[in-house]
Scaffold this active site. Structure first.
Site, PDB file in Angstrom:
ATOM      1  N   ASN A  45      18.943  -7.022   5.613  1.00  0.00           N
ATOM      2  CA  ASN A  45      17.883  -7.226   4.628  1.00  0.00           C
ATOM      3  C   ASN A  45      16.998  -8.390   5.077  1.00  0.00           C
ATOM      4  O   ASN A  45      17.480  -9.397   5.578  1.00  0.00           O
ATOM      5  CB  ASN A  45      18.448  -7.445   3.220  1.00  0.00           C
ATOM      6  N   ILE A  46      15.715  -8.203   4.887  1.00  0.00           N
ATOM      7  CA  ILE A  46      14.727  -9.210   5.266  1.00  0.00           C
ATOM      8  C   ILE A  46      13.856  -9.444   4.037  1.00  0.00           C
ATOM      9  O   ILE A  46      13.059  -8.580   3.649  1.00  0.00           O
ATOM     10  CB  ILE A  46      13.882  -8.737   6.460  1.00  0.00           C
ATOM     11  N   GLU A  47      14.054 -10.594   3.406  1.00  0.00           N
ATOM     12  CA  GLU A  47      13.361 -10.898   2.156  1.00  0.00           C
ATOM     13  C   GLU A  47      12.016 -11.564   2.392  1.00  0.00           C
ATOM     14  O   GLU A  47      11.760 -12.164   3.436  1.00  0.00           O
ATOM     15  CB  GLU A  47      14.225 -11.812   1.286  1.00  0.00           C
ATOM     16  N   GLU A  58      19.657  -1.091   4.779  1.00  0.00           N
ATOM     17  CA  GLU A  58      19.804   0.331   5.069  1.00  0.00           C
ATOM     18  C   GLU A  58      18.537   0.901   5.681  1.00  0.00           C
ATOM     19  O   GLU A  58      18.574   1.621   6.682  1.00  0.00           O
ATOM     20  CB  GLU A  58      20.146   1.114   3.795  1.00  0.00           C
ATOM     21  N   CYS A  88      20.338   0.873  -2.880  1.00  0.00           N
ATOM     22  CA  CYS A  88      19.445   0.927  -4.044  1.00  0.00           C
ATOM     23  C   CYS A  88      18.754   2.298  -4.099  1.00  0.00           C
ATOM     24  O   CYS A  88      18.890   3.113  -3.179  1.00  0.00           O
ATOM     25  CB  CYS A  88      18.407  -0.196  -3.962  1.00  0.00           C
ATOM     26  N   CYS A  91      16.443   3.072  -1.099  1.00  0.00           N
ATOM     27  CA  CYS A  91      17.220   3.388   0.099  1.00  0.00           C
ATOM     28  C   CYS A  91      17.857   4.769  -0.002  1.00  0.00           C
ATOM     29  O   CYS A  91      17.907   5.515   0.977  1.00  0.00           O
ATOM     30  CB  CYS A  91      18.277   2.324   0.359  1.00  0.00           C
TER      31      CYS A  91
END
Length: 139
Positions: A45-47, A58, A88, A91
């Site tokens: 994950n890249i916020e 994902e 989620c 995804c």
């Protein structure tokens, strides 16, 4: 054995989580996808401060695989420290589009995993078939 394949993929997803950029939520997620070619692609994950611009682990893994030319994705693994976290909704939709037969494997805890097929995780999904019917009805 399928079980060994799932465990290896969870281990790869766990390794991917180490690269997480989750400075806002502090919730690291790693993902790994296994393709029919035997290759594994990872993502994390890249916020972003604007959460809508964040990308999930994902989707990062899936996009890596597709960008490399993979056409058949068989398994999508998701690892989180807390365990029992499933993809989620966004995804799930992307998985269904890019890997419509895929098994989803998540770590339940340090020793156990959960495996479920994407069609069971996203019943009554929206797909290209829906678009074809809608277009046909408009003509």
């Amino acid at each position: 054995m399928k079980e060994k394949k799932y465990i290896k993929l969870i281990e790869e997803a766990k390794a991917a989580a180490k690269n997480s950029r989750s400075k806002y939520s502090k919730f690291s997620v790693g993902s790994a996808v296994l393709c029919a070619s035997g290759k594994i692609y990872k993502g994390t994950n890249i916020e972003n401060a604007s959460y809508g611009l964040t990308n999930c682990a994902e989707r990062s893994a899936l996009f890596n695989a597709v960008s490399a030319g993979e056409k058949n994705i068989e398994i999508v693994a998701v690892w989180t420290k807390s365990g029992s976290v499933f993809p989620c909704g966004a995804c799930r939709q992307v998985i269904l589009e890019l890997a419509p037969q895929a098994d989803i494997v998540v770590n339940k805890n340090a020793k156990d995993i959960i495996v479920i097929n994407i069609k069971d995780l996203l019943p009554y999904s929206f797909s290209g078939k829906n678009l074809k019917r809608a277009i046909a009805n408009c003509e």
